[in-house]
Design a protein around this motif. Structure first.
Motif, PDB file in Angstrom:
ATOM      1  N   GLY A   1     -42.938  23.803   0.377  1.00 44.87           N
ATOM      2  CA  GLY A   1     -43.402  25.005   1.151  1.00 44.87           C
ATOM      3  C   GLY A   1     -44.899  24.988   0.985  1.00 44.87           C
ATOM      4  O   GLY A   1     -44.720  25.568   1.411  1.00 44.87           O
ATOM      5  N   GLU A   2     -45.491  24.170   0.178  1.00 46.22           N
ATOM      6  CA  GLU A   2     -47.093  23.476   0.357  1.00 46.22           C
ATOM      7  C   GLU A   2     -46.915  22.002   0.785  1.00 46.22           C
ATOM      8  O   GLU A   2     -46.163  20.969   0.216  1.00 46.22           O
ATOM      9  N   ARG A   3     -48.364  21.791   0.351  1.00 47.87           N
ATOM     10  CA  ARG A   3     -48.645  19.911   1.465  1.00 47.87           C
ATOM     11  C   ARG A   3     -48.929  19.406  -0.062  1.00 47.87           C
ATOM     12  O   ARG A   3     -49.654  20.054  -1.082  1.00 47.87           O
ATOM     13  N   LEU A   4     -48.021  18.244  -0.514  1.00 45.03           N
ATOM     14  CA  LEU A   4     -48.605  17.402  -1.852  1.00 45.03           C
ATOM     15  C   LEU A   4     -48.993  16.313  -1.076  1.00 45.03           C
ATOM     16  O   LEU A   4     -48.620  15.355  -0.857  1.00 45.03           O
ATOM     17  N   GLU A   5     -50.587  16.143  -2.107  1.00 45.94           N
ATOM     18  CA  GLU A   5     -51.007  14.723  -1.645  1.00 45.94           C
ATOM     19  C   GLU A   5     -51.653  14.289  -2.619  1.00 45.94           C
ATOM     20  O   GLU A   5     -51.916  15.393  -3.547  1.00 45.94           O
ATOM     21  N   GLY A   6     -51.179  13.512  -3.089  1.00 49.93           N
ATOM     22  CA  GLY A   6     -52.214  12.232  -3.980  1.00 49.93           C
ATOM     23  C   GLY A   6     -53.691  12.472  -4.089  1.00 49.93           C
ATOM     24  O   GLY A   6     -53.934  12.116  -3.108  1.00 49.93           O
ATOM     25  N   PRO A   7     -54.287  11.283  -4.660  1.00 47.21           N
ATOM     26  CA  PRO A   7     -53.574  10.748  -6.095  1.00 47.21           C
ATOM     27  C   PRO A   7     -53.754  12.225  -7.040  1.00 47.21           C
ATOM     28  O   PRO A   7     -54.591  13.152  -7.023  1.00 47.21           O
ATOM     29  N   GLY A   8     -52.815  11.173  -8.294  1.00 47.19           N
ATOM     30  CA  GLY A   8     -53.078  12.423  -9.808  1.00 47.19           C
ATOM     31  C   GLY A   8     -52.266  13.785  -9.325  1.00 47.19           C
ATOM     32  O   GLY A   8     -52.376  15.116 -10.103  1.00 47.19           O
ATOM     33  N   VAL A   9     -51.170  13.300  -8.525  1.00 50.65           N
ATOM     34  CA  VAL A   9     -50.162  14.479  -8.664  1.00 50.65           C
ATOM     35  C   VAL A   9     -49.363  14.524 -10.145  1.00 50.65           C
ATOM     36  O   VAL A   9     -48.687  13.003 -10.139  1.00 50.65           O
ATOM     37  N   SER A  10     -49.141  15.463 -10.426  1.00 45.42           N
ATOM     38  CA  SER A  10     -48.126  15.673 -11.753  1.00 45.42           C
ATOM     39  C   SER A  10     -46.852  16.417 -11.863  1.00 45.42           C
ATOM     40  O   SER A  10     -46.657  16.557 -10.373  1.00 45.42           O
ATOM     41  N   ALA A  11     -46.218  15.630 -12.244  1.00 41.44           N
ATOM     42  CA  ALA A  11     -44.768  16.440 -12.526  1.00 41.44           C
ATOM     43  C   ALA A  11     -44.659  17.741 -11.822  1.00 41.44           C
ATOM     44  O   ALA A  11     -43.798  18.819 -11.099  1.00 41.44           O
ATOM     45  N   ALA A  12     -45.770  18.721 -13.268  1.00 37.14           N
ATOM     46  CA  ALA A  12     -45.908  20.206 -12.774  1.00 37.14           C
ATOM     47  C   ALA A  12     -46.123  20.689 -11.469  1.00 37.14           C
ATOM     48  O   ALA A  12     -45.728  21.496 -10.306  1.00 37.14           O
ATOM     49  N   THR A  13     -47.474  19.761 -10.600  1.00 38.06           N
ATOM     50  CA  THR A  13     -48.056  20.463  -9.870  1.00 38.06           C
ATOM     51  C   THR A  13     -47.173  19.210  -8.545  1.00 38.06           C
ATOM     52  O   THR A  13     -46.998  20.481  -7.717  1.00 38.06           O
ATOM     53  N   ALA A  14     -46.302  19.032  -8.620  1.00 34.25           N
ATOM     54  CA  ALA A  14     -45.360  18.842  -7.384  1.00 34.25           C
ATOM     55  C   ALA A  14     -44.157  19.755  -8.123  1.00 34.25           C
ATOM     56  O   ALA A  14     -44.244  19.832  -6.336  1.00 34.25           O
ATOM     57  N   LEU A  15     -43.820  20.210  -8.524  1.00 36.21           N
ATOM     58  CA  LEU A  15     -43.137  21.451  -8.616  1.00 36.21           C
ATOM     59  C   LEU A  15     -43.187  22.781  -8.286  1.00 36.21           C
ATOM     60  O   LEU A  15     -42.314  23.733  -7.538  1.00 36.21           O
ATOM     61  N   ALA A  16     -44.381  23.161  -8.409  1.00 38.91           N
ATOM     62  CA  ALA A  16     -44.892  23.657  -7.833  1.00 38.91           C
ATOM     63  C   ALA A  16     -45.146  24.049  -6.611  1.00 38.91           C
ATOM     64  O   ALA A  16     -45.605  24.952  -5.963  1.00 38.91           O
ATOM     65  N   ALA A  17     -45.100  22.552  -5.848  1.00 40.21           N
ATOM     66  CA  ALA A  17     -45.449  22.973  -4.264  1.00 40.21           C
ATOM     67  C   ALA A  17     -44.280  22.803  -3.307  1.00 40.21           C
ATOM     68  O   ALA A  17     -44.292  22.911  -2.407  1.00 40.21           O
ATOM     69  N   VAL A  18     -42.869  23.275  -4.464  1.00 37.60           N
ATOM     70  CA  VAL A  18     -41.511  23.017  -3.651  1.00 37.60           C
ATOM     71  C   VAL A  18     -41.347  24.418  -3.902  1.00 37.60           C
ATOM     72  O   VAL A  18     -41.262  25.582  -4.175  1.00 37.60           O
ATOM     73  N   LYS A  19     -41.010  24.689  -2.275  1.00 35.73           N
ATOM     74  CA  LYS A  19     -40.138  25.871  -1.843  1.00 35.73           C
ATOM     75  C   LYS A  19     -38.722  26.290  -2.548  1.00 35.73           C
ATOM     76  O   LYS A  19     -38.797  27.177  -3.002  1.00 35.73           O
ATOM     77  N   HIS A  20     -37.288  25.106  -2.756  1.00 37.01           N
ATOM     78  CA  HIS A  20     -36.490  25.644  -2.809  1.00 37.01           C
ATOM     79  C   HIS A  20     -36.117  23.814  -3.267  1.00 37.01           C
ATOM     80  O   HIS A  20     -36.367  23.764  -2.443  1.00 37.01           O
ATOM     81  N   VAL A  21     -34.658  24.105  -3.896  1.00 42.13           N
ATOM     82  CA  VAL A  21     -33.948  22.888  -4.351  1.00 42.13           C
ATOM     83  C   VAL A  21     -32.980  22.821  -3.856  1.00 42.13           C
ATOM     84  O   VAL A  21     -32.516  23.883  -3.549  1.00 42.13           O
ATOM     85  N   LEU A  22     -32.395  21.593  -3.620  1.00 40.58           N
ATOM     86  CA  LEU A  22     -30.583  21.630  -3.045  1.00 40.58           C
ATOM     87  C   LEU A  22     -30.217  20.569  -3.083  1.00 40.58           C
ATOM     88  O   LEU A  22     -30.702  19.779  -3.732  1.00 40.58           O
ATOM     89  N   GLY A  23     -28.532  20.446  -3.586  1.00 40.17           N
ATOM     90  CA  GLY A  23     -27.641  19.585  -4.092  1.00 40.17           C
ATOM     91  C   GLY A  23     -28.209  18.625  -1.812  1.00 40.17           C
ATOM     92  O   GLY A  23     -28.155  18.925  -1.164  1.00 40.17           O
ATOM     93  N   ALA A  24     -27.878  16.920  -2.182  1.00 36.59           N
ATOM     94  CA  ALA A  24     -28.314  16.564  -1.171  1.00 36.59           C
ATOM     95  C   ALA A  24     -26.600  15.694  -1.598  1.00 36.59           C
ATOM     96  O   ALA A  24     -26.480  15.166  -2.500  1.00 36.59           O
ATOM     97  N   ILE A  25     -25.882  14.801  -0.058  1.00 38.50           N
ATOM     98  CA  ILE A  25     -25.577  13.560  -0.189  1.00 38.50           C
ATOM     99  C   ILE A  25     -26.296  13.199   0.772  1.00 38.50           C
ATOM    100  O   ILE A  25     -26.286  12.804   1.887  1.00 38.50           O
ATOM    101  N   GLU A  26     -26.333  11.548  -0.007  1.00 39.12           N
ATOM    102  CA  GLU A  26     -26.882  10.529   1.604  1.00 39.12           C
ATOM    103  C   GLU A  26     -26.154   9.933   0.799  1.00 39.12           C
ATOM    104  O   GLU A  26     -24.752   9.131   0.252  1.00 39.12           O
ATOM    105  N   VAL A  27     -25.884   9.565   2.749  1.00 37.58           N
ATOM    106  CA  VAL A  27     -24.709   8.631   3.223  1.00 37.58           C
ATOM    107  C   VAL A  27     -26.099   6.618   3.556  1.00 37.58           C
ATOM    108  O   VAL A  27     -26.917   6.769   4.850  1.00 37.58           O
ATOM    109  N   ILE A  28     -25.814   5.727   3.006  1.00 35.98           N
ATOM    110  CA  ILE A  28     -26.765   5.026   2.919  1.00 35.98           C
ATOM    111  C   ILE A  28     -26.014   3.918   3.701  1.00 35.98           C
ATOM    112  O   ILE A  28     -24.927   3.608   4.031  1.00 35.98           O
ATOM    113  N   ASP A  29     -26.915   2.528   3.951  1.00 33.60           N
ATOM    114  CA  ASP A  29     -26.648   1.913   4.529  1.00 33.60           C
ATOM    115  C   ASP A  29     -27.090   0.449   5.567  1.00 33.60           C
ATOM    116  O   ASP A  29     -28.464   0.631   6.022  1.00 33.60           O
ATOM    117  N   SER A  30     -27.552  -1.015   4.726  1.00 27.69           N
ATOM    118  CA  SER A  30     -28.673  -1.241   4.357  1.00 27.69           C
ATOM    119  C   SER A  30     -27.994  -2.310   5.539  1.00 27.69           C
ATOM    120  O   SER A  30     -26.724  -2.812   6.108  1.00 27.69           O
TER     121      SER A  30
END
Length: 282
Positions: free
Chosen positions: A135-164
């Protein structure tokens, strides 16, 4: 990012480098173009580090950024960031103690209901992940987990299809960073939840293959907590003068081991609060 175990391959997985590279001096740009060529031709190759000892981590990230620039030049748009090697088990497996970051673009989005495009992939694997929409720009350094989560608009589940792009999923940490952390496709789920009041460390996921539960994990498998992985991404990108932008998706790393995709396979990820996602093997 997945582990380095051997897997099946429906395409050329003989460990050959793409044509047209012989005789060239190694550089970050050569690495980027060689791996993009391997992706486009659906052809696996052997470790670049085995051929060029100069591929250190800084050069690998430089190659990754050059590849992103090339993707943008051909019309792709950045949609976010993905993390790799966020689980302690996978870090021990590849001999590192920190995750990696890489890029997501709109060409990597797998629309809901679409099968895994196996004809465009060398040896796809799937893994469930927790995703953030910023939801907001997140720029380090010094970002904590709490600061990071405060910048989140919403949370989703996901499936990633990786391919080396490396034969048999055999690579070094610098190889896989240069390879954009085995990027392939990703699909996000239909349920979006505010991070407020959501305990992501305890958010559980069941991975179902063809009607059978084959693995399970909680968000604590992701660097101790998915918000810690998000903070790591912001702080690491800051070292390259970059930030995580509003609207971007951040997928935080595999919660379980990655599973090879077989034709006709039905893959489902069931989350406690983030709903379910289903993908077919194509």
């Amino acid at each position: 990012m997945s582990d380095t175990n051997q897997t099946d391959a429906s395409h050329n997985d003989a460990g050959q480098s793409p044509a047209g590279q012989a005789g060239q001096e190694w550089s970050a740009e050569r690495v980027a173009r060689q791996l993009l060529d391997a992706e486009a031709s659906v052809t696996a190759q052997t470790s670049i580090v085995a051929e060029w000892e100069g591929l250190d981590l800084d050069t690998a990230y430089e190659a990754q950024d050059i590849a992103l620039r090339i993707r943008q030049e051909r019309g792709e748009v950045i949609t976010g960031v993905k993390l790799g090697v966020t689980s302690r088990a996978k870090q021990r497996q590849v001999g590192v103690d920190t995750p990696s970051t890489s890029w997501l673009t709109d060409a990597m989005i797998l629309p809901p209901g679409e099968p895994v495009p196996r004809d465009k992939m060398i040896h796809p694997r799937v893994e469930p992940e927790i995703a953030f929409v910023m939801g907001e720009r997140l720029e380090g350094p010094g970002v904590s987990a709490a600061t990071a989560l405060a910048a989140v608009k919403h949370v989703l589940g996901a499936i990633e299809v990786i391919d080396s792009r490396f034969a048999g999923y055999k690579f070094t940490m610098t190889d896989v960073v240069a390879d954009n952390a085995s990027s392939g496709y990703y699909v996000t789920g239909p349920v979006s939840v505010s991070p407020e009041g959501l305990d992501l460390g305890l958010e559980a996921c069941l991975l179902e293959i063809d009607g059978e539960i084959v693995d399970s994990a909680t968000g604590a498998a992701v660097y101790g907590h998915p918000a810690e992985a998000l903070a790591f991404a912001a702080n690491t990108l800051a070292e390259r003068g970059l930030a995580i932008e509003p609207g971007w998706v951040v997928i935080t790393g595999g919660m379980t081991d990655a599973v090879p995709v077989q034709p006709g396979m039905r893959i489902a990820a069931h989350f406690t609060n983030l709903g379910s996602i289903t993908v077919s093997g194509g």
